[in-house]
Motif scaffolding. Structure first.
Motif, PDB file in Angstrom:
ATOM      1  N   GLY A 250       0.782  -1.232   0.000  1.00  0.00           N
ATOM      2  CA  GLY A 250       0.000   0.000   0.000  1.00  0.00           C
ATOM      3  C   GLY A 250       0.807   1.271   0.000  1.00  0.00           C
ATOM      4  N   LEU A 251       2.126   1.194  -0.230  1.00  0.00           N
ATOM      5  CA  LEU A 251       2.974   2.385  -0.230  1.00  0.00           C
ATOM      6  C   LEU A 251       3.571   2.682  -1.600  1.00  0.00           C
ATOM      7  CD1 LEU A 251       4.892   1.950   3.148  1.00  0.00           C
ATOM      8  CD2 LEU A 251       3.097   3.597   2.620  1.00  0.00           C
ATOM      9  N   GLY A 252       3.092   2.023  -2.633  1.00  0.00           N
ATOM     10  CA  GLY A 252       3.651   2.204  -3.969  1.00  0.00           C
ATOM     11  C   GLY A 252       2.845   3.176  -4.797  1.00  0.00           C
ATOM     12  N   VAL A 253       2.383   2.704  -5.946  1.00  0.00           N
ATOM     13  CA  VAL A 253       1.638   3.547  -6.872  1.00  0.00           C
ATOM     14  C   VAL A 253       0.227   3.769  -6.339  1.00  0.00           C
ATOM     15  CG1 VAL A 253       2.986   2.746  -8.838  1.00  0.00           C
ATOM     16  CG2 VAL A 253       0.918   1.519  -8.202  1.00  0.00           C
ATOM     17  N   PRO A 254      -0.441   4.853  -6.747  1.00  0.00           N
ATOM     18  CA  PRO A 254      -1.796   5.114  -6.272  1.00  0.00           C
ATOM     19  C   PRO A 254      -2.805   4.128  -6.841  1.00  0.00           C
ATOM     20  CG  PRO A 254      -1.141   6.726  -7.912  1.00  0.00           C
ATOM     21  CD  PRO A 254       0.084   5.932  -7.599  1.00  0.00           C
ATOM     22  N   VAL A 255      -3.982   4.095  -6.232  1.00  0.00           N
ATOM     23  CA  VAL A 255      -5.032   3.152  -6.650  1.00  0.00           C
ATOM     24  C   VAL A 255      -5.507   3.451  -8.058  1.00  0.00           C
ATOM     25  CG1 VAL A 255      -7.305   2.236  -6.036  1.00  0.00           C
ATOM     26  CG2 VAL A 255      -5.702   2.907  -4.243  1.00  0.00           C
ATOM     27  N   THR A 256      -5.460   4.705  -8.469  1.00  0.00           N
ATOM     28  CA  THR A 256      -5.939   5.076  -9.803  1.00  0.00           C
ATOM     29  C   THR A 256      -4.994   4.620 -10.910  1.00  0.00           C
ATOM     30  OG1 THR A 256      -4.862   7.233  -9.521  1.00  0.00           O
ATOM     31  CG2 THR A 256      -7.201   7.057  -8.934  1.00  0.00           C
ATOM     32  N   GLU A 257      -3.754   4.245 -10.595  1.00  0.00           N
ATOM     33  CA  GLU A 257      -2.798   3.759 -11.587  1.00  0.00           C
ATOM     34  C   GLU A 257      -2.204   2.452 -11.084  1.00  0.00           C
ATOM     35  OE1 GLU A 257       0.085   6.722 -12.398  1.00  0.00           O
ATOM     36  OE2 GLU A 257      -1.371   8.244 -13.010  1.00  0.00           O
ATOM     37  N   PRO A 258      -2.975   1.372 -11.097  1.00  0.00           N
ATOM     38  CA  PRO A 258      -2.512   0.128 -10.469  1.00  0.00           C
ATOM     39  C   PRO A 258      -1.385  -0.538 -11.272  1.00  0.00           C
ATOM     40  CG  PRO A 258      -4.576  -0.238 -11.617  1.00  0.00           C
ATOM     41  CD  PRO A 258      -4.310   1.231 -11.695  1.00  0.00           C
ATOM     42  N   SER A 259      -0.389  -1.006 -10.549  1.00  0.00           N
ATOM     43  CA  SER A 259       0.654  -1.842 -11.134  1.00  0.00           C
ATOM     44  C   SER A 259       0.316  -3.294 -10.822  1.00  0.00           C
ATOM     45  CB  SER A 259       2.017  -1.464 -10.554  1.00  0.00           C
ATOM     46  OG  SER A 259       2.054  -1.748  -9.168  1.00  0.00           O
ATOM     47  N   LEU A 260       1.207  -4.212 -11.192  1.00  0.00           N
ATOM     48  CA  LEU A 260       0.947  -5.626 -10.948  1.00  0.00           C
ATOM     49  C   LEU A 260       0.864  -5.920  -9.452  1.00  0.00           C
ATOM     50  CD1 LEU A 260       3.234  -7.289 -13.651  1.00  0.00           C
ATOM     51  CD2 LEU A 260       0.775  -6.881 -13.735  1.00  0.00           C
ATOM     52  N   GLY A 261       1.725  -5.263  -8.671  1.00  0.00           N
ATOM     53  CA  GLY A 261       1.686  -5.487  -7.233  1.00  0.00           C
ATOM     54  C   GLY A 261       0.378  -5.041  -6.608  1.00  0.00           C
TER      55      GLY A 261
END
Length: 310
Positions: A250-261
């Protein structure tokens, strides 16, 4: 009428001049192609990159556009259809996002973050490593002590501390990965440059009173590239895995731009309820990408290893 025996023409061996000259690039390509597993990894990696680059053209849905998402279509199994007739071949997540589209767009973020952070970290770390090896003295001691201090902390801990201070965001993740990775390049570049520093071409350049920056980046750096290329290949896979871990927490990319993680994290709570596809398919895409990069990196390490006996 007498029959004459066929005349045998002796094969003339090719002269050294008529044989194709094997350049270093040809040798690398030939030896890399000798491993079928590495070739398979390269083909899979190229296919993944092409899918990620062409995601806006081939993805059935833009998962970043909230207007295209419908909560009614949430958690549909693979092969289901929406009310509008759209088929979700890999199912949907809890927000009604098409998993196939989310994986294609998630690959763009994961690969972009991994490659960009590895390149910037390689430029910064390799430059410091070359400066440390060529200058020596207090400059080398100061740089290498900072490197030792950086490498003494776990990478995930350093990244978590940085993102806890900076907050979420793609650029913040890239910055955190650069800070985590640069020390590895610095140590590798310094170790290789110390060997090259003692060779005659460096002494000849110094006798010609060539500026130091030209000796560093025009003479030393090209001869230090093979191990740096291998390290960069491995670090790209490591950066992708670390970014996926940070997004999962939950500390990576924002929810609006989801990555694979983040896609894996969205379906983690539904794993025991039978809705496995929300985390399973992004996990397979992440695993395939990392394995393909590692296969290519392992073969490059063997091919570019100067100590390998031919």
């Amino acid at each position: 009428m007498t029959l004459q025996a066929p005349v045998e023409i002796a094969s003339v061996p090719l002269s050294p001049r008529s044989r194709p000259i094997e350049t270093p690039l040809r040798r690398v390509v030939r030896e890399f192609a000798s491993s079928h597993l590495a070739l398979l990894g390269l083909i899979v990696l190229v296919l993944i990159v092409l899918l990620a680059v062409s995601a806006p053209l081939i993805a059935p849905q833009n998962p970043y556009d909230l207007m295209q998402l419908d909560i009614i279509d949430g958690r549909l199994p693979p092969g289901s259809q929406s009310m509008s007739g759209m088929t979700f071949w890999l199912g949907t997540d809890d927000q009604g996002r098409d998993m196939l589209s989310g994986i294609l767009y998630g690959l763009r973020i994961s690969l972009g973050v991994g490659v960009s952070s590895a390149l910037v970290a390689a430029l910064f770390g390799a430059s410091l490593g070359l400066i440390a090896a060529y200058t020596g003295g207090r400059t080398e001691s100061m740089i290498m002590r900072i490197v030792d201090l950086q490498l003494s902390f776990p990478s995930i801990l350093v990244a978590l501390m940085i993102l806890a201070f900076l907050g979420k965001g793609v650029m913040n993740v890239v910055l955190a990965l650069i800070i985590v990775e640069w020390a590895t390049y610095a140590r590798t570049a310094r170790g290789t440059a110390l060997v090259e520093r003692r060779k005659e071409y460096v002494e000849a350049a110094e006798c010609l009173v060539i500026p130091r920056w030209r000796i560093l980046f025009k003479h030393l750096l090209p001869n230090c590239l093979p191990p740096l290329i291998v390290i960069a290949t491995v670090q790209v896979a490591r950066a992708i895995a670390l970014e996926a871990t940070l997004s999962f927490l939950g500390l990576g990319v924002p929810v609006t731009e989801p990555s694979l993680g983040l896609l894996i994290s969205n379906g983690y709570q539904y794993m025991l309820s039978g809705k496995f596809w929300i985390s399973f398919y992004p996990g397979v895409a992440l695993l395939t990408t990392i394995v393909a990069i590692n296969l290519v990196g392992d073969q490059l390490r063997d091919v570019l290893n100067p100590r390998r006996v031919s």
